[in-house]
Design an enzyme around this catalytic site. Structure first.
Site, mmCIF file in Angstrom:
data_model
loop_
_atom_site.group_PDB
_atom_site.id
_atom_site.type_symbol
_atom_site.label_atom_id
_atom_site.label_comp_id
_atom_site.label_asym_id
_atom_site.label_seq_id
_atom_site.Cartn_x
_atom_site.Cartn_y
_atom_site.Cartn_z
ATOM 1 N N CYS A 1 3.197 -3.408 3.772
ATOM 2 C CA CYS A 1 2.292 -2.377 4.611
ATOM 3 C C CYS A 1 2.785 -1.707 5.709
ATOM 4 C CB CYS A 1 0.659 -2.801 4.541
ATOM 5 S SG CYS A 1 0.386 -3.783 5.926
ATOM 6 N N HIS B 1 6.924 -30.511 9.674
ATOM 7 C CA HIS B 1 6.212 -29.326 9.509
ATOM 8 C C HIS B 1 5.278 -29.591 8.118
ATOM 9 C CE1 HIS B 1 8.795 -27.369 12.349
ATOM 10 N NE2 HIS B 1 9.891 -27.975 11.865
ATOM 11 N N HIS C 1 9.989 -23.724 8.481
ATOM 12 C CA HIS C 1 8.751 -24.625 9.367
ATOM 13 C C HIS C 1 7.397 -24.213 8.594
ATOM 14 C CE1 HIS C 1 11.258 -24.657 13.422
ATOM 15 N NE2 HIS C 1 11.756 -25.351 12.336
ATOM 16 N N THR D 1 2.335 -1.948 9.155
ATOM 17 C CA THR D 1 2.475 -3.069 10.079
ATOM 18 C C THR D 1 2.652 -4.427 9.355
ATOM 19 O OG1 THR D 1 0.140 -3.578 10.337
ATOM 20 C CG2 THR D 1 1.037 -1.803 11.797
ATOM 21 N N ASP E 1 0.713 -1.234 0.078
ATOM 22 C CA ASP E 1 0.039 -0.042 0.004
ATOM 23 C C ASP E 1 0.939 1.478 0.120
ATOM 24 O OD1 ASP E 1 0.809 0.165 2.644
ATOM 25 O OD2 ASP E 1 -0.955 0.124 3.547
HETATM 26 C C1 RB5 Z 1 -1.959 2.531 6.440
HETATM 27 O O1 RB5 Z 1 -2.117 3.663 7.280
HETATM 28 C C2 RB5 Z 1 -1.879 1.040 7.449
HETATM 29 O O2 RB5 Z 1 -3.136 1.058 8.201
HETATM 30 C C3 RB5 Z 1 -1.331 0.024 6.733
HETATM 31 O O3 RB5 Z 1 -0.274 0.123 5.940
HETATM 32 C C4 RB5 Z 1 -1.462 -1.260 7.463
HETATM 33 O O4 RB5 Z 1 -0.386 -0.978 8.349
HETATM 34 C C5 RB5 Z 1 -2.426 -2.053 7.937
HETATM 35 O O5 RB5 Z 1 -2.289 -3.097 8.318
#
Ligand code: RB5
Length: 140
Positions: free
Chosen positions: A65, A133, A98, A67, A8
């Site tokens: 993304c 595994h 694994h 997180t 993203d």
């Molecule tokens: C975007 O702000 C953020 O929410 C996205 O990149 C991600 O971390 C979502 O899981």
């Protein structure tokens, strides 16, 4: 080997640099977006990458993304996808050794670009161990 990649807006900068890195190492790369810094919805790109992994259009995938969790949650809705979230080389290698992860997901807002490339190298070069595994992966 053909590697699909998506992000993203939060992962766009790293994705752009990772594409150059992979090409320089001789991999084929298929980019599923986003290609704009505008705020966007990670599932739109995760589903496109997952479909390509499931169909065999690409051999494996990389997703980024902020997180990593949104990408991983979306990718893992697809039956043929095993997406593993990694932020260090040990866990990146283990998600292949694994779990036989066929998509590597990284949290762009929480690791450096250098760590991304180290995770990718660990994931790509580590073999799946099989054995017990394999049984566990089949139970997923
Ligand atoms: C975007 O702000 C953020 O929410 C996205 O990149 C991600 O971390 C979502 O899981």
């Amino acid at each position: 080997m053909k590697i699909g990649i998506c992000s993203d807006h939060a992962g766009l900068d790293y994705k752009t640099r990772i594409i150059s890195y992979l090409l320089s190492k001789g991999y084929d790369v298929c980019n599923f977006g986003t290609d704009s810094p505008e705020s966007c919805d990670y599932p739109d790109f995760a589903h496109a990458l997952a479909a390509a992994v499931e169909s065999g259009e690409v051999d494996c995938g990389i997703a980024l993304c902020g997180t990593g969790n949104g990408m991983a949650m979306t990718l893992n809705k697809h039956k043929g996808v095993r997406a593993g979230l990694a932020w260090g080389t040990a866990i990146a290698g283990l998600c292949k050794r694994h779990n036989n992860a066929n998509v590597l997901v990284m949290p762009a807002r929480f690791i450096s670009y250098q760590m991304c490339t180290r995770c990718i190298r660990a994931w790509l070069t580590t073999p799946f161990e099989g054995g017990r595994h394999q049984r566990r992966v089949e139970k997923i």
